[in-house]
Design an enzyme around this catalytic site. Structure first.
Site, PDB file in Angstrom:
ATOM      1  N   LYS A   1       7.750  30.501 -11.892  1.00 27.33           N
ATOM      2  CA  LYS A   1       8.445  29.335 -11.929  1.00 27.33           C
ATOM      3  C   LYS A   1       7.708  28.593 -10.711  1.00 27.33           C
ATOM      4  O   LYS A   1       7.909  28.958  -9.444  1.00 27.33           O
ATOM      5  CB  LYS A   1       9.900  29.512 -11.599  1.00 27.33           C
ATOM      6  CG  LYS A   1      10.813  28.171 -11.468  1.00 27.33           C
ATOM      7  CD  LYS A   1      10.703  27.734 -10.120  1.00 27.33           C
ATOM      8  CE  LYS A   1      10.873  26.177 -10.152  1.00 27.33           C
ATOM      9  NZ  LYS A   1      10.587  25.188  -9.036  1.00 27.33           N
TER      10      LYS A   1
ATOM     11  N   GLU B   1       8.461  35.757   1.460  1.00 32.04           N
ATOM     12  CA  GLU B   1       7.501  35.109   2.398  1.00 32.04           C
ATOM     13  C   GLU B   1       8.155  33.639   2.685  1.00 32.04           C
ATOM     14  O   GLU B   1       7.983  32.927   1.974  1.00 32.04           O
ATOM     15  CB  GLU B   1       6.186  35.164   1.995  1.00 32.04           C
ATOM     16  CG  GLU B   1       5.092  34.972   2.982  1.00 32.04           C
ATOM     17  CD  GLU B   1       4.757  33.448   3.136  1.00 32.04           C
ATOM     18  OE1 GLU B   1       5.195  32.851   4.267  1.00 32.04           O
ATOM     19  OE2 GLU B   1       3.723  33.027   2.259  1.00 32.04           O
TER      20      GLU B   1
ATOM     21  N   CYS C   1       2.760  27.611   6.065  1.00 28.86           N
ATOM     22  CA  CYS C   1       3.533  28.233   6.971  1.00 28.86           C
ATOM     23  C   CYS C   1       2.951  29.279   8.009  1.00 28.86           C
ATOM     24  O   CYS C   1       3.804  29.792   9.181  1.00 28.86           O
ATOM     25  CB  CYS C   1       4.625  29.380   6.088  1.00 28.86           C
ATOM     26  SG  CYS C   1       3.434  30.505   5.442  1.00 28.86           S
TER      27      CYS C   1
ATOM     28  N   GLU D   1       9.688  24.214  11.766  1.00 34.01           N
ATOM     29  CA  GLU D   1       8.532  23.928  11.320  1.00 34.01           C
ATOM     30  C   GLU D   1       8.154  22.587  11.004  1.00 34.01           C
ATOM     31  O   GLU D   1       9.161  21.799  10.224  1.00 34.01           O
ATOM     32  CB  GLU D   1       8.447  24.598   9.949  1.00 34.01           C
ATOM     33  CG  GLU D   1       7.410  25.937   9.921  1.00 34.01           C
ATOM     34  CD  GLU D   1       7.383  26.502   8.634  1.00 34.01           C
ATOM     35  OE1 GLU D   1       6.358  26.801   8.046  1.00 34.01           O
ATOM     36  OE2 GLU D   1       8.431  26.597   7.848  1.00 34.01           O
TER      37      GLU D   1
END
Length: 561
Positions: free
Chosen positions: A230, A305, A339, A436
């Site tokens: 996906k 992750e 990331c 972040e």
């Protein structure tokens, strides 16, 4: 439970390739330049490129289920936009639960035959897939730039990096070894078998639309699993092109399926199905937590992750030039949308001013523009929401006392372009330190002692990547061991490679991707115990071994004759 839009996500670029791209663009840009306004010329260029990609057969606009290219059952579609221009690149199916269930059934049926192939047979097909990815790296790189926005050279680097996982796991497919365990009983023999998990649901992000797929699909297929991918609804075209090449490589129908569209419906279908034995996900921590909760119903295995908040610690004894170049690469790759980007640059007070000045000059030389323009080092952010998030973080920092040394606003190019930004006097109370930013903003924090730097670096729920710049070897070991992160780069800002494990601690995820350890995520360990007849073994052991060897040699001789 619904998953909502599966958005924020991930990662790398080839260590060597991307490092050269950063070095090249920096050295060729001695002043602060901007690209001309986007124009009809760019629109015509994009149209020509789309036409070329369509003719090549790699611009696919349908989902892939059981080896067939299909539309959504209800005919609904979603637009794939070029973030640099806002133009529609293509329309793809907006799929949901029904189509996902079809893909699950296809993968479940294909698992029976794919898992029974020899490791060598699976290896050969993966190797062919790798060869095709490399031979079409230019077209796939163009697709990545079209739908994701990163500069073309960087996109080509991603293709090479992404393909490297397929090559690596084509080789590892032949190295899934079991074990023999000495038994505590004389008439027992204990064996350990490793077998594929089964059907895997792989949910991937938009920031690395090829590499995040191959890093998951490569080991899964090598182990004998089948996969439903996906991809992000923002960047599905790269995934579809890769799937087309997989079919050309001889990956059988149903082994690799691709569905896209309604993220929550697709995710819920993958979680609910008992035929899906594992979920692997790269994306935001919030969605990762929802997947953990949803997987409990069928007790699925998970690889996650998730988000990061990477510290980049620059000590007084660091080589200033090395620290500037490494921090620049760690921060601004993919416009800061990874990331493992350096989210906090923590600089010791003795070198703080020199570093801030040198770093700002380096950032000022970065050229911003459409990814297809020559010399561009930074493209657009993925969408308007991403720009608004960056703006809110910068506003929060300024309100709380930070100073903008460079940038700090939208770029004159418009759309979703944002100026490369450096902000000084950032504190731990600001959003830039706690979360972040996922954009081209470099916050500079100040510290006095090594102990203070470690405390600042670990003061987060995340634990994915960290960076250290120092010429003191003993310090590098001390700090590395003290940092609560799964990846640590010392005097290096680009630390991703297919041959080493990738993954985080704390709320940055579960499991590892890449390297030999990435195979374990897709294998079940089965114990096999057999009771033996000791007399038969003791009396005939040596003779039996000789007979087997001789009979095998005889058969080989006869077949050759």
């Amino acid at each position: 439970m619904t998953l909502g839009r599966i958005a924020l996500a991930r990662i790398p670029a080839t260590r060597g390739t991307i490092h050269r791209l950063f070095s090249t663009t920096l050295s060729s840009s001695s002043t602060n330049r901007t690209s001309p306004p986007l124009s009809r010329h760019m629109s015509m260029k994009s149209d020509n490129l789309v036409s070329k990609l369509t003719s090549s057969g790699l611009l696919k606009t349908q989902g892939l289920i059981d080896g067939k290219w299909v539309d959504a059952h209800d005919g609904d579609t979603i637009k794939v936009l070029n973030p640099a221009t806002g133009e529609v690149v293509a329309n793809v199916p907006c799929m949901g639960q029904s189509e996902t269930n079809d893909a699950i059934s296809s993968a479940y049926d294909a698992f029976r035959s794919w898992s029974k192939l020899t490791a060598s047979e699976r290896s050969q097909r993966l190797r062919k897939w790798y060869d095709l990815l490399i031979s079409h790296k230019e077209e796939i790189g163009q697709l990545i730039t079209l739908e994701q926005g990163k500069p073309l050279k960087e996109a080509m680097g991603e293709v090479i990096y992404g393909a490297s996982f397929i090559e690596f796991y084509a080789e590892e497919a032949k190295r899934v070894y079991g074990d023999i365990i000495p038994s505590t009983l004389g008439d027992r023999r204990l064996f350990v078998l490793k077998q594929p998990v089964g059907v895997v649901g792989a949910i991937t992000p938009w920031n690395f639309p090829l590499a995040m797929i191959t890093r998951k699909v490569g080991p899964a297929l090598a182990c004998g699993c089948t996969v439903i991918v996906k991809p992000s609804e923002l960047t599905p075209l790269t995934a579809l092109a890769a799937a087309e090449l997989a079919l050309q490589a001889g990956i059988p129908p149903g082994v690799l399926n691709v569905v896209m569209g309604k993220a929550s419906d697709i995710g819920d279908a993958l979680l609910a199905s008992p035929e899906v034995r594992k979920i692997t996900f790269t994306g935001s921590t919030a969605v990762g937590k929802k997947l953990m909760a949803g997987a409990a119903g069928t007790v699925k295995r998970l690889s996650l992750e998730l988000g990061g908040n990477a510290p980049c610690i620059v000590f007084d004894d660091a080589d200033l030039d090395v620290a500037v170049k490494g921090s620049l690469a760690a921060k601004f790759r993919n416009s800061g949308q990874t990331c493992v980007c350096a989210n906090r640059i923590i600089v010791q007070e003795g070198i703080y001013d020199k570093f801030a000045d040198a770093f700002s000059k380096a950032v000022q030389s970065m050229q911003v523009g459409d990814g297809f323009s020559e010399g561009v080092m930074q493209g657009p952010l993925i969408n308007e929401a991403a720009v608004q998030k960056v703006e809110s973080f910068v506003e929060d920092a300024i309100f709380k006392g930070a100073k903008v040394l460079l940038g700090g606003k939208r770029h004159s190019l418009g759309m979703t372009f944002y100026e490369p930004t450096v902000i000084s006097d950032v504190t731990e109370a600001m959003l830039l330190s706690r979360e972040e930013v996922f954009g081209p903003v470099a916050p500079l924090l100040r510290f006095k002692t090594e102990e203070e730097a470690i405390l600042m670096a670990n003061n987060t729920k995340a634990g994915l990547a960290a960076y250290i710049f120092t010429n003191n070897v003993q310090r590098s070991w001390r700090v590395t061991e003290a940092l609560e992160y799964g990846l640590v780069g010392v005097n290096e800002g680009l630390i991703s490679t297919e041959v080493a494990p990738f993954g985080g601690l704390k709320q940055s995820g579960l499991g590892r991707e890449g390297s030999k350890y990435g195979m374990d995520e897709y294998l079940e360990v089965k114990r096999y115990e057999q009771k033996m007849r000791l007399k038969a073994i003791n009396s005939a052991h040596n003779l039996k071994v000789i007979w087997i060897v001789e009979s095998l040699q005889s058969r080989l001789f006869e077949s050759e004759a």
